[in-house]
Scaffold this motif. Structure first.
Motif, PDB file in Angstrom:
ATOM      1  N   SER A 251      63.393  79.418   0.421  1.00  0.00           N
ATOM      2  CA  SER A 251      63.172  79.371   1.774  1.00  0.00           C
ATOM      3  C   SER A 251      62.211  78.782   2.440  1.00  0.00           C
ATOM      4  O   SER A 251      61.864  77.477   2.852  1.00  0.00           O
ATOM      5  CB  SER A 251      63.736  80.072   2.396  1.00  0.00           C
ATOM      6  N   TRP A 252      60.429  79.258   2.136  1.00  0.00           N
ATOM      7  CA  TRP A 252      60.251  78.905   2.123  1.00  0.00           C
ATOM      8  C   TRP A 252      59.244  77.496   1.758  1.00  0.00           C
ATOM      9  O   TRP A 252      58.453  76.715   2.287  1.00  0.00           O
ATOM     10  CB  TRP A 252      58.340  80.202   1.965  1.00  0.00           C
ATOM     11  N   HIS A 253      59.188  77.266   0.653  1.00  0.00           N
ATOM     12  CA  HIS A 253      58.692  75.553  -0.079  1.00  0.00           C
ATOM     13  C   HIS A 253      59.489  74.631   0.114  1.00  0.00           C
ATOM     14  O   HIS A 253      59.169  73.424  -0.089  1.00  0.00           O
ATOM     15  CB  HIS A 253      58.989  75.726  -1.309  1.00  0.00           C
ATOM     16  N   THR A 254      60.962  74.779   0.885  1.00  0.00           N
ATOM     17  CA  THR A 254      61.852  73.781   0.871  1.00  0.00           C
ATOM     18  C   THR A 254      61.271  72.701   2.425  1.00  0.00           C
ATOM     19  O   THR A 254      60.934  73.497   3.139  1.00  0.00           O
ATOM     20  CB  THR A 254      63.123  73.530   0.611  1.00  0.00           C
ATOM     21  N   ARG A 255      61.188  72.005   2.316  1.00  0.00           N
ATOM     22  CA  ARG A 255      60.970  71.014   3.369  1.00  0.00           C
ATOM     23  C   ARG A 255      61.841  70.740   4.556  1.00  0.00           C
ATOM     24  O   ARG A 255      61.579  70.771   5.114  1.00  0.00           O
ATOM     25  CB  ARG A 255      60.065  69.449   2.816  1.00  0.00           C
ATOM     26  N   GLY A 269      72.901  80.254  -8.304  1.00  0.00           N
ATOM     27  CA  GLY A 269      72.813  79.195  -8.883  1.00  0.00           C
ATOM     28  C   GLY A 269      71.832  77.740  -8.137  1.00  0.00           C
ATOM     29  O   GLY A 269      71.658  76.795  -8.326  1.00  0.00           O
ATOM     30  N   TRP A 270      72.812  77.411  -6.169  1.00  0.00           N
ATOM     31  CA  TRP A 270      72.517  76.328  -5.607  1.00  0.00           C
ATOM     32  C   TRP A 270      70.951  76.738  -5.369  1.00  0.00           C
ATOM     33  O   TRP A 270      70.103  77.615  -4.904  1.00  0.00           O
ATOM     34  CB  TRP A 270      72.988  76.246  -4.830  1.00  0.00           C
ATOM     35  N   ARG A 271      69.971  75.136  -5.716  1.00  0.00           N
ATOM     36  CA  ARG A 271      68.791  75.856  -4.949  1.00  0.00           C
ATOM     37  C   ARG A 271      67.926  74.192  -3.731  1.00  0.00           C
ATOM     38  O   ARG A 271      69.189  73.250  -5.058  1.00  0.00           O
ATOM     39  CB  ARG A 271      67.576  75.931  -5.450  1.00  0.00           C
ATOM     40  N   GLU A 277      62.401  70.989  -8.265  1.00  0.00           N
ATOM     41  CA  GLU A 277      61.700  69.640  -9.157  1.00  0.00           C
ATOM     42  C   GLU A 277      60.043  70.112  -8.954  1.00  0.00           C
ATOM     43  O   GLU A 277      59.717  70.357 -10.429  1.00  0.00           O
ATOM     44  CB  GLU A 277      62.144  68.429  -8.115  1.00  0.00           C
ATOM     45  N   ARG A 278      59.740  71.248  -7.715  1.00  0.00           N
ATOM     46  CA  ARG A 278      58.965  71.515  -7.965  1.00  0.00           C
ATOM     47  C   ARG A 278      58.467  72.919  -9.082  1.00  0.00           C
ATOM     48  O   ARG A 278      57.352  73.301  -9.123  1.00  0.00           O
ATOM     49  CB  ARG A 278      58.013  71.585  -6.488  1.00  0.00           C
ATOM     50  N   PHE A 279      59.602  73.939  -8.535  1.00  0.00           N
ATOM     51  CA  PHE A 279      59.547  74.895  -9.445  1.00  0.00           C
ATOM     52  C   PHE A 279      60.788  75.189  -9.761  1.00  0.00           C
ATOM     53  O   PHE A 279      61.640  75.808  -9.756  1.00  0.00           O
ATOM     54  CB  PHE A 279      59.081  75.915  -8.029  1.00  0.00           C
ATOM     55  N   PRO A 280      60.865  74.604 -11.320  1.00  0.00           N
ATOM     56  CA  PRO A 280      61.552  75.022 -11.879  1.00  0.00           C
ATOM     57  C   PRO A 280      61.619  76.598 -12.938  1.00  0.00           C
ATOM     58  O   PRO A 280      60.673  76.867 -13.112  1.00  0.00           O
ATOM     59  CB  PRO A 280      61.521  73.708 -13.469  1.00  0.00           C
ATOM     60  N   ARG A 281      63.371  76.949 -12.682  1.00  0.00           N
ATOM     61  CA  ARG A 281      63.159  78.052 -13.321  1.00  0.00           C
ATOM     62  C   ARG A 281      64.187  77.971 -14.612  1.00  0.00           C
ATOM     63  O   ARG A 281      65.543  76.776 -14.959  1.00  0.00           O
ATOM     64  CB  ARG A 281      63.996  78.879 -12.819  1.00  0.00           C
ATOM     65  N   ALA A 282      63.412  78.618 -15.971  1.00  0.00           N
ATOM     66  CA  ALA A 282      64.062  78.397 -17.344  1.00  0.00           C
ATOM     67  C   ALA A 282      65.670  79.551 -17.575  1.00  0.00           C
ATOM     68  O   ALA A 282      65.174  80.130 -16.984  1.00  0.00           O
ATOM     69  CB  ALA A 282      63.137  78.930 -18.248  1.00  0.00           C
ATOM     70  N   LYS A 283      66.282  79.076 -17.650  1.00  0.00           N
ATOM     71  CA  LYS A 283      68.119  79.487 -18.468  1.00  0.00           C
ATOM     72  C   LYS A 283      67.498  80.176 -19.632  1.00  0.00           C
ATOM     73  O   LYS A 283      66.954  79.742 -20.386  1.00  0.00           O
ATOM     74  CB  LYS A 283      68.738  79.016 -18.147  1.00  0.00           C
TER      75      LYS A 283
END
Length: 418
Positions: A251-255, A269-271, A277-283
């Protein structure tokens, strides 16, 4: 009304019997670090009642006083049957949405983090479910079901769910069609693609069959337990908060302002696209899945068991002594600090900073014992606290000497299964 407290001795006995049975069959499903982590979370879940103010209970009271149908007779068997069925129906939707909406998953995720599946996993409970979970049971109070009946059937529902957390019970024939069983609940705890987000019922599996969320356990696809974004830690504070922290960061980082708000109500699961794109999370890649099992000295395992006994003992003292609110908050903070520092040892962290945290923790406990003595607290708890401090002071120097790490006691006499 809350029968869970009285069931705890039977839970402990059942876990010991399951452990012994697994040893005998050379198919033990327990690891000390994972089990201690689960039981720490269970202890904190029971302790949170001393610090939460119960907004949901007040809403239930207002509904009962002003908006409900006439109260049903708690002495009539039909009231109890209706309450048991309706409670499980409400639980199904709470549980299902707890997997489908991130804000609810944040509270429920702690129950799914264990990468083992045994009776200790059943006690791995959240401490934040009180924030929103109560909303789903409002219909019961609107219909006029008395509060004591709701609480009692709720505790019975939770007690029933304990026994289904085992790998040692096979499929149970016709029983599988109506009730939740170990087989269909193993599916619920699995992270396999085919099993993901299935079988939400607490008592009845009929809801899943009715609403299309049922999946049978398949012999050709063994369950792999845990969550897709593995925690890789036994820290209970991180276990309870990591999804909330992830949502706050997104919430902080999205523009986009719209996405800042959507993060909190979106499907699990939604982001936001820019954040993903800037902070991908590996599964986790299930083909290469390995359980989180850091190697630590054997002394750490024994120390963790000692701390588990200590926090369970303190929780029991709190439950039967009914401390005032301030004392309850302080004791819960002691429980939290003890579980977090012990988890750091189990995670194999650097001993030097842990020892500093331990020193602050023990100094705080000593201060609280002093306050208790000045306040006229009974001598027995104070003596128990002093003994606890002495044993800690004897144990910690040996934990600081870790030149040669050896495996923690695994509780395993044979092959550990998924």
């Amino acid at each position: 009304m809350n029968l869970v407290v009285y069931a705890v001795p039977f839970f402990i006995l059942a876990m010991l019997l399951e452990l012994f049975y697994g040893w005998r069959k050379r198919r033990n499903t327990y690891r000390l670090n994972d089990s201690v982590g689960s039981l720490f979370l269970g202890t904190l879940s029971e302790a949170q009642r001393f610090i939460t103010l119960g907004a949901g209970g007040y809403v239930y009271y207002l509904i009962t006083q002003h908006f409900s149908l006439p109260l049903m007779d708690p002495g009539h068997w039909w009231t109890w049957v209706l309450a048991m069925v309706l409670y499980d129906f409400c639980y199904y939707w709470l549980h299902r949405l707890g997997h489908e909406r991130t804000i609810l998953w944040a509270a429920h995720v702690a129950h799914h983090q264990s990468e083992d599946y045994n009776l200790s996993t059943a006690l791995r409970q959240t401490s934040t479910g009180f924030l929103l979970g109560w909303i789903f049971y409002i219909p019961m109070f609107v219909l006029g079901i008395p509060a004591e009946v709701v609480i009692t059937v709720g505790s019975l529902n939770l007690i029933y769910q304990f026994w289904v957390h085992t790998e040692h019970v096979p499929k149970l024939g016709w029983f599988e069609w109506i009730f939740v069983t170990p087989s269909n609940h193993r599916v619920h705890h699995a992270q396999n693609d085919r099993y993901l987000d299935r079988n939400y019922g607490g008592l009845f599996i009929l809801w899943d069959r009715l609403f299309g969320t049922f999946q049978e356990e398949l012999a050709e696809e063994p369950c792999v337990y845990g969550i897709r974004g593995p925690l890789r830690s036994f820290n209970p504070l991180r276990a309870l908060t990591h999804v909330y922290v992830d949502m706050a960061r997104d919430s902080w980082h999205t523009r986009r302002w719209r996405d800042k708000l959507r993060v909190w109500v979106a499907r699990n699961g939604w982001r936001p696209a820019d954040v993903a794109e800037r902070f991908p999370r590996a599964k986790a890649d299930l083909a290469a899945f390995e359980k989180y099992d850091p190697r630590v000295p054997a002394a750490v395992g024994w120390y963790a068991l000692f701390q588990l006994v200590a926090v369970v003992g303190l929780l029991n003292i709190m439950q039967f002594s009914a401390p005032d609110y301030v004392a309850g908050v302080l004791l819960v903070l002691v429980l939290l600090a003890t579980t977090v520092t012990t988890a750091q040892w189990l995670d194999g962290a650097d001993p030097a900073p842990i020892l500093r945290w331990e020193a602050m923790r023990l100094a705080t406990i000593a201060g609280l014992l002093g306050l208790g003595w000045l306040s006229g607290v009974a001598p027995a708890p104070l003596l128990a606290g002093l003994l606890y401090l002495m044993l800690n002071c004897l144990a910690l120097p040996s934990l600081g000497r870790r030149e040669h790490a050896v495996a923690t006691p695994t509780l395993d006499a044979g092959q550990v299964s998924h």
